[in-house]
Design an enzyme around this catalytic site. Structure first.
Site, PDB file in Angstrom:
ATOM      1  N   ARG A 183       0.837  -1.200   0.000  1.00  0.00           N
ATOM      2  CA  ARG A 183       0.000   0.000   0.000  1.00  0.00           C
ATOM      3  C   ARG A 183       0.874   1.254   0.000  1.00  0.00           C
ATOM      4  NH1 ARG A 183      -2.845  -3.391   3.617  1.00  0.00           N
ATOM      5  NH2 ARG A 183      -5.034  -3.760   3.062  1.00  0.00           N
ATOM      6  N   ASP A 188       9.080  -6.600  -6.649  1.00  0.00           N
ATOM      7  CA  ASP A 188       8.040  -7.228  -5.823  1.00  0.00           C
ATOM      8  C   ASP A 188       7.639  -8.523  -6.506  1.00  0.00           C
ATOM      9  OD1 ASP A 188       5.600  -8.064  -4.617  1.00  0.00           O
ATOM     10  OD2 ASP A 188       5.239  -6.021  -3.930  1.00  0.00           O
ATOM     11  N   ALA A 228      10.186   0.777   6.476  1.00  0.00           N
ATOM     12  CA  ALA A 228       9.449  -0.480   6.640  1.00  0.00           C
ATOM     13  C   ALA A 228       9.739  -1.083   8.014  1.00  0.00           C
ATOM     14  CB  ALA A 228       9.819  -1.441   5.509  1.00  0.00           C
ATOM     15  N   ARG A 229      10.754  -1.923   8.096  1.00  0.00           N
ATOM     16  CA  ARG A 229      11.194  -2.511   9.355  1.00  0.00           C
ATOM     17  C   ARG A 229      12.719  -2.572   9.344  1.00  0.00           C
ATOM     18  NH1 ARG A 229       6.714  -1.563  10.587  1.00  0.00           N
ATOM     19  NH2 ARG A 229       5.132  -2.908  11.538  1.00  0.00           N
ATOM     20  N   ASP A 275      13.966   5.557   9.275  1.00  0.00           N
ATOM     21  CA  ASP A 275      12.933   5.803  10.287  1.00  0.00           C
ATOM     22  C   ASP A 275      12.758   4.576  11.167  1.00  0.00           C
ATOM     23  OD1 ASP A 275      10.889   7.550  11.423  1.00  0.00           O
ATOM     24  OD2 ASP A 275       9.461   6.087  10.665  1.00  0.00           O
ATOM     25  N   GLU A 295      15.924  -1.352  17.543  1.00  0.00           N
ATOM     26  CA  GLU A 295      15.162  -0.106  17.644  1.00  0.00           C
ATOM     27  C   GLU A 295      14.679   0.067  19.069  1.00  0.00           C
ATOM     28  OE1 GLU A 295      12.462   0.821  14.362  1.00  0.00           O
ATOM     29  OE2 GLU A 295      11.005   1.466  15.879  1.00  0.00           O
ATOM     30  N   HIS A 348      11.015   6.486  14.302  1.00  0.00           N
ATOM     31  CA  HIS A 348       9.807   5.776  13.881  1.00  0.00           C
ATOM     32  C   HIS A 348       8.604   6.721  13.875  1.00  0.00           C
ATOM     33  CE1 HIS A 348       8.262   1.384  13.646  1.00  0.00           C
ATOM     34  NE2 HIS A 348       7.476   2.179  12.941  1.00  0.00           N
TER      35      HIS A 348
END
Length: 336
Positions: A166, A186, A246-247, A270, A275, A294
């Site tokens: 998304r 992807d 993302a992660r 981010d 983290e 984040h």
């Protein structure tokens, strides 16, 4: 109104309630459903929770919702839908929920927009070398050049998008305002969809080699751990920028430190692994790395969008209409 006798329960950290469900959003929910409890549940094992679960038909969740396990489902025999006023549902919804035939929805679509906006903003700033130039300027070393080599921009750049999620698709749409070439990696993106998006699909190695900016929007699953590893960081061209919203686990942190410390590539992060980063970590002090805590996802006034989205989903569910944020069981394994 349809569903007015339906019983709903809120399940989230009480601290997020006022932000996600301000008074007017909560009032809208109460127009279509009866709340079994005025206070949100953050523990399903208490007597108060068990009393509410015995009545609930629609469970409206957000950050801090406990896992909906077999015991919770047994205590909620009337439950028909779980509507999540946040992004990923994989931390509180498992296969047992779908096995019961319960409908699951997520507001990930609403949460994707601020992440995409952050990403494109960082693309613009990073492509201009704004962060490094600002630090140099602060240190009394003003640097400015109209040379495309010394002071590039997003105009005419090649952007590699990892994951047509998304957020990834929103980023692609927003980049249409710039004269960029967009590459996408992807494995689930078909040729027809790629044509509709106006992008080129390529292998991940090719994307890393060709892109001026690489932006990560893939889910955190076992197959994506260290997707961007030392070898792929080495494939990135000199002066390229890596953006990760993302992660953190998708990027090999130790390898990234080495490549950024050499000054060959820049990074905007981010999310990190671990983290948060411990005090004194090299990524916090390298002049060509920007780390934010984040904040790309919904913050401040933005979080009410999640509550609004969830309440609209409840209205659609009770009205027998198609859900915009419907989560299917086969998607669970590759959700962010």
């Amino acid at each position: 109104m349809p569903g007015r006798t339906t019983t709903a329960v809120l399940a989230c950290d009480p601290e997020v309630l006022d932000g996600v469900f301000p008074a007017e959003v909560l009032a809208r929910l109460e127009q279509c459903a009866t709340l079994a409890d005025a206070e949100p549940l953050d523990d399903f094992s208490t007597p108060r929770a068990k009393e509410a679960l015995a009545q609930v038909e629609v469970l409206v969740t957000s950050w801090g919702c406990p896992p909906i396990d077999v015991a919770v489902l047994a205590a909620a025999p009337r439950l028909r839908a779980v509507v999540h006023a946040a992004g990923s549902v994989k931390f509180h919804v498992g296969e047992e929920v779908f096995a019961r035939g319960i409908v699951v929805s997520s507001a990930a679509e609403a949460n994707a927009r601020p992440v995409a906006e952050y990403t494109v903003a960082m693309c613009v700033l990073a492509a201009k070398r704004s962060f490094a130039l600002a630090r140099a300027y602060t240190a009394g070393e003003p640097q400015h050049s109209y040379s495309p080599d010394r002071s590039p921009s997003l105009d005419g750049a090649t952007v590699g998008v990892i994951g047509a999620s998304r957020t990834g698709r929103l980023v692609i749409g927003m980049l249409a305002a710039y004269r960029t070439r967009i590459l996408v990696h992807d494995p689930y993106l078909g040729a027809d969809e790629a044509r509709e998006l106006g992008v080129e699909t390529v292998g991940l190695d090719e994307l890393c080699r060709a892109a001026d900016i690489v932006t990560v929007h893939a889910p955190e699953i076992p197959e994506t751990r260290h997707l961007i590893d030392d070898r792929r960081l080495g494939l990135m061209r000199d002066g390229a920028v890596l953006i990760n919203t993302a992660r953190g686990s998708l990027v090999d942190t130790e390898a990234l430190v080495r490549h950024c410390a050499e000054g060959r590539i820049d990074a905007v992060l981010d999310v990190t692994d671990p983290e948060p980063l411990p005090p004194g970590h090299p990524l916090l002090h390298l002049p060509n790395v920007v780390v934010t805590p984040h904040v790309a996802g919904s913050q401040g006034r933005e979080v009410r969008r999640l509550g609004e989205y969830a309440v609209a989903e409840v209205e659609r569910f009770l009205g027998g209409r198609e859900l915009r944020g419907l989560v299917r069981p086969e998607q669970l394994a590759r959700l962010a």
